[in-house]
Design an enzyme around this catalytic site. Structure first.
Site, PDB file in Angstrom:
ATOM      1  N   LYS A  50       0.840  -1.200   0.000  1.00 14.48           N
ATOM      2  CA  LYS A  50       0.000   0.000   0.000  1.00 14.48           C
ATOM      3  C   LYS A  50       0.873   1.248   0.000  1.00 14.48           C
ATOM      4  O   LYS A  50       1.944   1.249   0.603  1.00 14.48           O
ATOM      5  CB  LYS A  50      -0.906  -0.014   1.237  1.00 14.48           C
ATOM      6  CG  LYS A  50      -1.978   1.058   1.230  1.00 14.48           C
ATOM      7  CD  LYS A  50      -3.018   0.810   2.305  1.00 14.48           C
ATOM      8  CE  LYS A  50      -4.028   1.945   2.344  1.00 14.48           C
ATOM      9  NZ  LYS A  50      -5.124   1.711   3.266  1.00 14.48           N
ATOM     10  N   ASP A  82      -3.689  -4.429  -4.619  1.00 12.97           N
ATOM     11  CA  ASP A  82      -5.028  -3.857  -4.452  1.00 12.97           C
ATOM     12  C   ASP A  82      -5.038  -2.615  -5.343  1.00 12.97           C
ATOM     13  O   ASP A  82      -4.151  -1.764  -5.207  1.00 12.97           O
ATOM     14  CB  ASP A  82      -5.224  -3.519  -2.964  1.00 12.97           C
ATOM     15  CG  ASP A  82      -6.551  -2.854  -2.650  1.00 12.97           C
ATOM     16  OD1 ASP A  82      -6.900  -1.883  -3.356  1.00 12.97           O
ATOM     17  OD2 ASP A  82      -7.224  -3.260  -1.688  1.00 12.97           O
ATOM     18  N   HIS A 104      -6.764  -7.625  -5.066  1.00  8.40           N
ATOM     19  CA  HIS A 104      -7.945  -7.083  -4.407  1.00  8.40           C
ATOM     20  C   HIS A 104      -8.543  -6.114  -5.407  1.00  8.40           C
ATOM     21  O   HIS A 104      -7.913  -5.102  -5.736  1.00  8.40           O
ATOM     22  CB  HIS A 104      -7.570  -6.309  -3.139  1.00  8.40           C
ATOM     23  CG  HIS A 104      -7.573  -7.158  -1.909  1.00  8.40           C
ATOM     24  ND1 HIS A 104      -7.286  -6.647  -0.661  1.00  8.40           N
ATOM     25  CD2 HIS A 104      -7.850  -8.481  -1.738  1.00  8.40           C
ATOM     26  CE1 HIS A 104      -7.383  -7.628   0.221  1.00  8.40           C
ATOM     27  NE2 HIS A 104      -7.715  -8.751  -0.398  1.00  8.40           N
ATOM     28  N   ASP A 132     -12.527  -6.258  -2.621  1.00  4.43           N
ATOM     29  CA  ASP A 132     -12.224  -5.546  -1.370  1.00  4.43           C
ATOM     30  C   ASP A 132     -12.751  -4.122  -1.472  1.00  4.43           C
ATOM     31  O   ASP A 132     -12.053  -3.228  -1.909  1.00  4.43           O
ATOM     32  CB  ASP A 132     -10.702  -5.542  -1.111  1.00  4.43           C
ATOM     33  CG  ASP A 132     -10.364  -4.767   0.163  1.00  4.43           C
ATOM     34  OD1 ASP A 132     -11.267  -4.526   0.981  1.00  4.43           O
ATOM     35  OD2 ASP A 132      -9.180  -4.401   0.332  1.00  4.43           O
TER      36      ASP A 132
END
Ligand code: RNT
Ligand code: ZN
Length: 418
Positions: free
Chosen positions: A226, A258, A285, A325
């Site tokens: 992230k 993600d 995700h 997600d």
């Protein structure tokens, strides 16, 4: 015209473009997509009274959210009825279901605390995926796996290890591998004095978690990167570079991307091919970031379609673990699940309905004029007719028919919740 007749007509149109719609549906039916449990209650879970933390946020206060395991499972059951295709359920550790007044802290969680999830999965013939929960907990107020406080760090290492054991239990019970995803929020709001220390501790913590004996053919451990979180703007320990290098150097671990976790002009669809060249397996995700990692409901938008194209045309359906997600608390949560999950299926179908070999050939022959023309014309091919037929043969409502059921459920069930 019936759904079937419309399908037959679409089939002919696609055949002329070199696409076999029957084959596309056959493949689509078998692609597992892991549906996250946390859309149903705004990422709250059952094991703590703590508010959502970790720099992630739900906004909105739509009435009727699930507040008990019974409610959440009933809501998921309701959503699943309207989603075609092969599904897995993605559980977070904070969704442990305790019985008879018992309770266990995160570092003491055991398979038995997830028995209800196994029963639910088995009843639906689905597999289970798992996520340790390194947030929304008093001991996660500051840092978890990067903590300079050794006691805190060890607590979270034990949590990770407990989750590996629970993942193996999931795999053994369901007979399907369990993808276990590690994500920690650890980072700094403002410019740190030491960037290396926390990352070194994170690396060591992961090593310690993975040092326990577990069956690597049953549990696939992912690490999710992230760029930043709310209140963690300056630094996140689990950055893209940290994560990519960690998994590249640690046998049996998988990178998880993600698509809300990058700078807004960076596209996960463009990253997949590079990752596939260097990793046997990767995980995703799928979410929808709007200006930040806002986790809006997945739409049938360009990036979602592009992500699925990359998986399909690179022949990587058995190498990419696909999960959702997102968490929107401002709309009916069951509808959020259904819209997002149906869009995952639609985006996959869209990718399967492209003459991918033919398009690649045009690129390699540098026929870019024709490539653009074909790609654009294909956008208005009758995918909707194929989609409707797929829903019909999958025994789920065709087109918006499912929404009536969501409205009935809202009126009879959700609106009666305190
Ligand atoms: C947070 C990560 C993480 C969470 C879930 C709830 O930014 O995306 O995957 O959303 O664990
Ligand atoms: Zn995520």
């Amino acid at each position: 015209m019936t759904v079937k007749e419309r399908y037959e007509s679409a089939k002919e149109i696609y055949a002329k473009a070199g696409v076999d719609t029957d084959k596309a549906l056959e493949i689509l039916k078998g692609i597992p997509v892991s549906m996250h449990c946390w859309q149903g209650d705004d990422v709250i879970g059952f094991d703590q009274k703590e508010a959502l933390s970790g720099g992630i946020q739900t906004t909105g206060n739509y009435p009727g959210k699930a507040t008990t395991p019974e409610e959440l499972l009933a809501d998921m059951d309701e959503a699943i009825k309207m989603i075609p295709g092969t599904k897995k359920i993605n559980v977070h550790a904070s969704y442990a279901i305790f019985e008879d007044g018992e309770w266990a802290d995160r570092d003491a969680l055991e398979p038995k605390h997830f028995k209800k999830w196994v029963e639910f999965a088995k009843a639906h013939g689905m597999g289970l995926d798992f996520n340790p929960t390194f947030f929304s907990h008093p001991k996660a107020a500051d840092y978890t796996l990067t903590s300079p406080d050794e006691e805190i760090r060890q607590f979270w290492i034990r949590h990770g290890q407990a989750c590996v054991r629970i993942s193996q239990y999931f795999a053994e019970e369901t007979g399907m591998p369990c993808v276990m995803n590690i994500w920690i929020p650890d980072g700094f709001k403002d410019i740190p004095a030491d960037r290396l220390g926390p990352r070194a501790r994170y690396k060591d913590s992961l090593d310690q978690i993975l040092s326990i004996d577990y069956d690597k053919t049953k549990v696939y451990v992912c690490v999710e990167s992230k760029v930043f979180g709310i209140g963690l703007e300056a630094y996140t320990a689990g950055s893209a570079e940290f994560t990519m290098n960690y998994v590249a150097n640690k046998e049996g671990t998988i990178p998880l991307m993600d698509n809300g976790h990058y700078h807004p002009t960076e596209m996960v669809s463009d990253k997949i091919s590079s990752m596939l060249l260097f990793h046997d397996k990767i995980a995703l995700h799928v979410t929808r970031p709007m200006r930040w990692d806002s986790d809006h409901v997945v739409l049938l938008d360009d990036e979602t379609k592009e992500i699925m194209k990359e998986i399909v045309r690179n022949d990587a359906l058995d190498r990419v673990f696909i999960a959702t997600d997102y968490f929107d608390a401002s709309i009916n949560r069951i509808s959020a699940w259904v819209v997002g999950m149906r869009n995952m299926q639609k985006a996959l179908l869209n990718a399967l309905l492209l003459p991918n070999e033919k398009l690649k050939e045009l690129q390699d022959n540098m026929q870019f004029t024709e490539l653009m023309m074909r790609q654009e014309e294909l956008k208005t091919y009758p995918m909707g007719d194929v989609w409707d037929y797929y829903c019909e043969i999958s025994g789920v409502p065709v087109k918006e028919a499912w929404f009536e059921e969501v409205q009935r459920y809202e009126k009879e069930v959700l609106s009666k919740r305190a």
